[in-house]
Structures are given as C-alpha cells and as structure tokens.
Scaffold this motif. Structure first.
Motif, PDB file in Angstrom:
ATOM      1  N   LYS A   3     -14.297 -36.827  13.576  1.00 44.04           N
ATOM      2  CA  LYS A   3     -14.874 -38.158  13.324  1.00 44.04           C
ATOM      3  C   LYS A   3     -16.357 -38.086  12.936  1.00 44.04           C
ATOM      4  O   LYS A   3     -17.046 -37.113  13.239  1.00 44.04           O
ATOM      5  CB  LYS A   3     -14.670 -39.051  14.543  1.00 44.04           C
ATOM      6  CG  LYS A   3     -15.444 -38.598  15.745  1.00 44.04           C
ATOM      7  CD  LYS A   3     -15.390 -39.663  16.839  1.00 44.04           C
ATOM      8  CE  LYS A   3     -16.260 -39.203  17.989  1.00 44.04           C
ATOM      9  NZ  LYS A   3     -16.434 -40.060  19.070  1.00 44.04           N
ATOM     10  N   LEU A   5     -20.069 -38.839  13.454  1.00 43.28           N
ATOM     11  CA  LEU A   5     -20.909 -39.083  14.630  1.00 43.28           C
ATOM     12  C   LEU A   5     -22.077 -39.995  14.301  1.00 43.28           C
ATOM     13  O   LEU A   5     -22.606 -40.693  15.152  1.00 43.28           O
ATOM     14  CB  LEU A   5     -21.464 -37.755  15.158  1.00 43.28           C
ATOM     15  CG  LEU A   5     -20.448 -36.747  15.681  1.00 43.28           C
ATOM     16  CD1 LEU A   5     -21.110 -35.399  15.906  1.00 43.28           C
ATOM     17  CD2 LEU A   5     -19.820 -37.251  16.971  1.00 43.28           C
ATOM     18  N   TYR A  14     -20.673 -35.071  11.117  1.00 46.28           N
ATOM     19  CA  TYR A  14     -19.282 -35.058  11.602  1.00 46.28           C
ATOM     20  C   TYR A  14     -19.154 -34.183  12.848  1.00 46.28           C
ATOM     21  O   TYR A  14     -19.835 -33.164  12.973  1.00 46.28           O
ATOM     22  CB  TYR A  14     -18.349 -34.453  10.541  1.00 46.28           C
ATOM     23  CG  TYR A  14     -18.196 -35.283   9.297  1.00 46.28           C
ATOM     24  CD1 TYR A  14     -19.090 -35.146   8.240  1.00 46.28           C
ATOM     25  CD2 TYR A  14     -17.135 -36.183   9.156  1.00 46.28           C
ATOM     26  CE1 TYR A  14     -18.948 -35.886   7.084  1.00 46.28           C
ATOM     27  CE2 TYR A  14     -16.981 -36.930   7.995  1.00 46.28           C
ATOM     28  CZ  TYR A  14     -17.898 -36.780   6.960  1.00 46.28           C
ATOM     29  OH  TYR A  14     -17.761 -37.511   5.806  1.00 46.28           O
ATOM     30  N   HIS A  15     -18.241 -34.582  13.728  1.00 45.83           N
ATOM     31  CA  HIS A  15     -17.851 -33.689  14.808  1.00 45.83           C
ATOM     32  C   HIS A  15     -16.852 -32.701  14.220  1.00 45.83           C
ATOM     33  O   HIS A  15     -15.897 -33.106  13.548  1.00 45.83           O
ATOM     34  CB  HIS A  15     -17.200 -34.483  15.948  1.00 45.83           C
ATOM     35  CG  HIS A  15     -16.722 -33.616  17.067  1.00 45.83           C
ATOM     36  ND1 HIS A  15     -15.454 -33.682  17.567  1.00 45.83           N
ATOM     37  CD2 HIS A  15     -17.365 -32.644  17.748  1.00 45.83           C
ATOM     38  CE1 HIS A  15     -15.325 -32.791  18.533  1.00 45.83           C
ATOM     39  NE2 HIS A  15     -16.477 -32.156  18.660  1.00 45.83           N
ATOM     40  N   CYS A  16     -17.057 -31.409  14.446  1.00 44.85           N
ATOM     41  CA  CYS A  16     -16.155 -30.394  13.872  1.00 44.85           C
ATOM     42  C   CYS A  16     -15.779 -29.383  14.938  1.00 44.85           C
ATOM     43  O   CYS A  16     -16.477 -29.226  15.942  1.00 44.85           O
ATOM     44  CB  CYS A  16     -16.856 -29.635  12.741  1.00 44.85           C
ATOM     45  SG  CYS A  16     -17.457 -30.676  11.433  1.00 44.85           S
ATOM     46  N   ARG A  17     -14.670 -28.720  14.678  1.00 43.25           N
ATOM     47  CA  ARG A  17     -14.243 -27.676  15.616  1.00 43.25           C
ATOM     48  C   ARG A  17     -13.962 -26.396  14.827  1.00 43.25           C
ATOM     49  O   ARG A  17     -13.311 -26.439  13.784  1.00 43.25           O
ATOM     50  CB  ARG A  17     -12.982 -28.126  16.354  1.00 43.25           C
ATOM     51  CG  ARG A  17     -12.704 -27.338  17.614  1.00 43.25           C
ATOM     52  CD  ARG A  17     -11.508 -27.888  18.340  1.00 43.25           C
ATOM     53  NE  ARG A  17     -11.761 -29.170  18.991  1.00 43.25           N
ATOM     54  CZ  ARG A  17     -12.392 -29.307  20.149  1.00 43.25           C
ATOM     55  NH1 ARG A  17     -12.852 -28.253  20.792  1.00 43.25           N
ATOM     56  NH2 ARG A  17     -12.571 -30.489  20.674  1.00 43.25           N
ATOM     57  N   SER A  24     -16.908 -26.647  19.561  1.00 42.23           N
ATOM     58  CA  SER A  24     -17.289 -27.926  18.959  1.00 42.23           C
ATOM     59  C   SER A  24     -18.666 -27.807  18.327  1.00 42.23           C
ATOM     60  O   SER A  24     -19.583 -27.258  18.949  1.00 42.23           O
ATOM     61  CB  SER A  24     -17.392 -28.991  20.054  1.00 42.23           C
ATOM     62  OG  SER A  24     -16.213 -29.728  20.128  1.00 42.23           O
ATOM     63  N   ALA A  26     -21.563 -29.982  15.429  1.00 42.50           N
ATOM     64  CA  ALA A  26     -21.837 -31.199  14.642  1.00 42.50           C
ATOM     65  C   ALA A  26     -22.328 -30.721  13.283  1.00 42.50           C
ATOM     66  O   ALA A  26     -23.224 -29.877  13.212  1.00 42.50           O
ATOM     67  CB  ALA A  26     -22.908 -32.036  15.323  1.00 42.50           C
ATOM     68  N   THR A  27     -21.731 -31.229  12.229  1.00 43.55           N
ATOM     69  CA  THR A  27     -22.116 -30.758  10.892  1.00 43.55           C
ATOM     70  C   THR A  27     -22.674 -31.903  10.062  1.00 43.55           C
ATOM     71  O   THR A  27     -22.009 -32.918   9.864  1.00 43.55           O
ATOM     72  CB  THR A  27     -20.899 -30.124  10.172  1.00 43.55           C
ATOM     73  OG1 THR A  27     -20.378 -29.093  11.022  1.00 43.55           O
ATOM     74  CG2 THR A  27     -21.296 -29.514   8.847  1.00 43.55           C
ATOM     75  N   TYR A  78     -23.208 -29.214  18.998  1.00 41.51           N
ATOM     76  CA  TYR A  78     -22.734 -30.581  19.196  1.00 41.51           C
ATOM     77  C   TYR A  78     -23.350 -31.148  20.475  1.00 41.51           C
ATOM     78  O   TYR A  78     -23.167 -30.573  21.553  1.00 41.51           O
ATOM     79  CB  TYR A  78     -21.203 -30.582  19.275  1.00 41.51           C
ATOM     80  CG  TYR A  78     -20.591 -31.905  19.675  1.00 41.51           C
ATOM     81  CD1 TYR A  78     -20.976 -33.084  19.053  1.00 41.51           C
ATOM     82  CD2 TYR A  78     -19.615 -31.962  20.668  1.00 41.51           C
ATOM     83  CE1 TYR A  78     -20.411 -34.297  19.417  1.00 41.51           C
ATOM     84  CE2 TYR A  78     -19.034 -33.171  21.034  1.00 41.51           C
ATOM     85  CZ  TYR A  78     -19.437 -34.324  20.412  1.00 41.51           C
ATOM     86  OH  TYR A  78     -18.885 -35.526  20.770  1.00 41.51           O
ATOM     87  N   LYS A  80     -23.163 -33.969  22.959  1.00 44.29           N
ATOM     88  CA  LYS A  80     -22.061 -34.883  23.280  1.00 44.29           C
ATOM     89  C   LYS A  80     -22.441 -36.302  23.700  1.00 44.29           C
ATOM     90  O   LYS A  80     -21.713 -37.261  23.448  1.00 44.29           O
ATOM     91  CB  LYS A  80     -21.300 -34.236  24.456  1.00 44.29           C
ATOM     92  CG  LYS A  80     -19.829 -34.449  24.465  1.00 44.29           C
ATOM     93  CD  LYS A  80     -19.274 -33.633  25.621  1.00 44.29           C
ATOM     94  CE  LYS A  80     -17.787 -33.751  25.713  1.00 44.29           C
ATOM     95  NZ  LYS A  80     -17.279 -32.850  26.773  1.00 44.29           N
ATOM     96  N   ASP A 130     -27.207 -34.348  26.079  1.00 47.84           N
ATOM     97  CA  ASP A 130     -26.008 -33.499  26.175  1.00 47.84           C
ATOM     98  C   ASP A 130     -25.178 -33.893  27.400  1.00 47.84           C
ATOM     99  O   ASP A 130     -25.494 -34.866  28.094  1.00 47.84           O
ATOM    100  CB  ASP A 130     -26.377 -32.004  26.139  1.00 47.84           C
ATOM    101  CG  ASP A 130     -27.089 -31.538  27.405  1.00 47.84           C
ATOM    102  OD1 ASP A 130     -27.170 -32.324  28.381  1.00 47.84           O
ATOM    103  OD2 ASP A 130     -27.561 -30.394  27.416  1.00 47.84           O
TER     104      ASP A 130
END
Ligand code: ATP
Length: 270
Positions: A3, A5, A14-17, A24, A26-27, A78, A80, A130
């Motif tokens: 999704k 962010l 974006y949240h990425c994995r 996890s 964040a990109t 990321y 959170k 965080d």
C-alpha cells in the motif's frame, strides 16, 4: 509492493516486502518524467547524498537506491508508527513524552549539523515514529550539504514550511542553516507541549509577521522550565538563539538524556 504510505509533491512512498528476506521496507518511487527542471534532479541527488551521509538511530535509514528508465527507487527502512503529526493532531503531549521526542530530534539534528548537513524542513509531518515509539527524522528533500553554503558558511535559498520557518531565512540576506533548524525545533517543541502552533494567522504574511517579532504566548499549564527552553529557541535574532550545545545544557532538556550509542560509534569512525 504494497500500500501507499504517503505522497509528496512528485513521489509516492510504498510499503514493500523483500521477496528474498521478507523484510519490510518503505520505497519512495519518483517518476523521472516529473523531474523536468534541473533543480528537481539536483534535489533528488542531494536527498540521496545526504541520507547516505547521515546514518543515525533517529534518522530514517536509506538502504538502497535503484533506477529504471522511468523511475527512481529510494529503498528505506520502514517506520511503522506513522507521523508525529498524527499524535499532536490528537492533542498536547505530556511534557515527559514531549521531552523524549525532542531529545531524539536534537540528537539527530546535532548529528546532521556535525556533518555539515542542515535539514531545512523540520516539522512533525517529517518526524516518523517506529514500533517502539522512537522518533526518526525523514524527508531530506530540502536539505543542504556543505557545498550549498557560501564561503562565509551561510545559506541563501529560502525554504521550509511557513509555520516552522525561521525569520532570518525569509530575509534573503543569508542565514546560518543550523540556527534555522533550531528555530524549527523550537516550533515543534511548542506544538508538542501546547497542542497548537506558536505562530498562527489567516495567511502566510501574518504568520511571518508574528515570527519576525517573536510574538507568541504560553498557555498556563506549561512548566516554567519548558517555558525557559522554548523562550530561548523562539528568538528572532539567530545570534541570541540557543545553539545545540546550549540546548544540551538546558535543565529541562537534560533530564534522562543519553546520546544514542551509534552516535559515538559513528563519530569515532569518521
Ligand atoms: P514532500 O513533497 O511533502 O516533501 P516527499 O515526496 O519528499 O514529500 P516524504 O515526505 O519523504 O515524501 O514521504 C511522504 C510520506 O510517506 C511521509 O510523510 C510518511 O507519511 C510516508 N513515509 C515516508 N518515508 C517513510 C518510511 N521510511 N516509513 C514509513 N512511512 C514513510
């Protein structure tokens, strides 16, 4: 990629994995077509250079930079818990809680300044929390590296966000970026403790006028010690404003303050 962010002027985060490690991240995805002006290309390059330079427990970590023909990807740790802004929007914080965030902010800002980097857009929207409720400074899009400074060490380009920008930045005569960051930290501390901004107005000019005069009031509930610190941060004359050293010696600030371990390790490795 998961999704969205957050979204800035010309980037989406974006949240990425990671498929290989399951980690996890964040990109920040920047479309190259949006970087039409040379100024914007320089801005992204600077953001990357700065983030590589300032690795600190209270600064969002840049893990990797990738690019395709159309896009640039800044892969970051990321964070959170969302923006500190969301917390303040719900109301004022207890002074002990505000102090913890402010101490973490100042140790990150001190680290940046020691490397010749000024952030220039410090505000609760750019402070992320965080999962342990620890603060991480993000968004170095407007930051300045040592090479942006004039020979006399001053910066010229006015930037920032109206409610948080130091008065001397607007004078366009050159300003000390470190002192301008400290003003923004003062506005942030006031907002954390009071739950609203010190300088407000129907339009930007009114906000600036109040900031120029250093015209603001304290609510009754604020402690005398916090009042002293804020009064020494929101000083229109940057020469009379507290420095980071002054902040670190301030009685309200010093309660329970310990520099993060990575700070001294990083320091000695340079
Ligand atoms: P602006 O145009 O406002 O300067 P920007 O394009 O530079 O924005 P950022 O401010 O860096 O983008 O990020 C936009 C939003 O994405 C942030 O406010 C935050 O909510 C979210 N975000 C950014 N980085 C992270 C991260 N590492 N972890 C979690 N969320 C993040």
């Amino acid at each position: 990629m998961g999704k969205v962010l957050g979204q800035g002027n010309f980037a989406k985060v974006y949240h990425c994995r990671s498929l290989s490690t399951n980690e996890s991240v964040a990109t920040k995805v920047i479309k190259k077509e949006k970087l039409k002006e040379d100024r914007l290309v320089k801005q992204i390059k600077r953001e990357v250079s700065v983030m590589r330079l300032v690795r600190h427990p209270h600064i969002v970590d840049l893990k990797e930079v990738m690019a395709t023909k159309e896009k640039i990807f800044l892969v970051m740790e990321y964070v959170k818990g969302g923006e500190l802004f969301a917390k303040v929007a719900k109301g004022k914080l207890k002074e002990d809680v505000a102090r913890k965030y402010f101490q973490q902010l100042i140790s990150a800002v001190d680290f940046c300044h020691s490397r010749g980097v000024t952030h220039r857009d410090l505000k609760p929207e750019n402070l992320l929390l965080d999962e342990n409720e620890d603060l991480k400074v993000s968004d170095f899009g407007l930051s300045a590296l040592p090479e942006q400074h004039r020979e006399d060490g001053m910066l010229l380009t006015p930037c920032g966000t109206p409610a948080y920008v130091a008065p001397e930045v607007l004078k366009k005569k050159g300003y000390d970026g470190s002192k301008a960051d400290i003003w923004s930290c003062g506005v942030i501390l006031y907002a954390l403790i009071c739950g609203y901004l010190p300088f407000q107005g129907e339009n930007v000019m009114r906000i600036y006028k109040k900031a120029f005069k250093g015209e603001y009031e304290f609510p009754e509930w604020i402690s005398p010690q916090a009042k002293i610190l804020i009064s020494n941060l929101l000083v229109a004359d940057p020469k009379k404003r507290y420095s980071i050293v002054d902040i670190m010696n301030d009685p309200w600030f010093r309660i329970g303050f310990a520099r993060p371990i990575a700070f001294s390790m990083n320091d000695s490795s340079i």
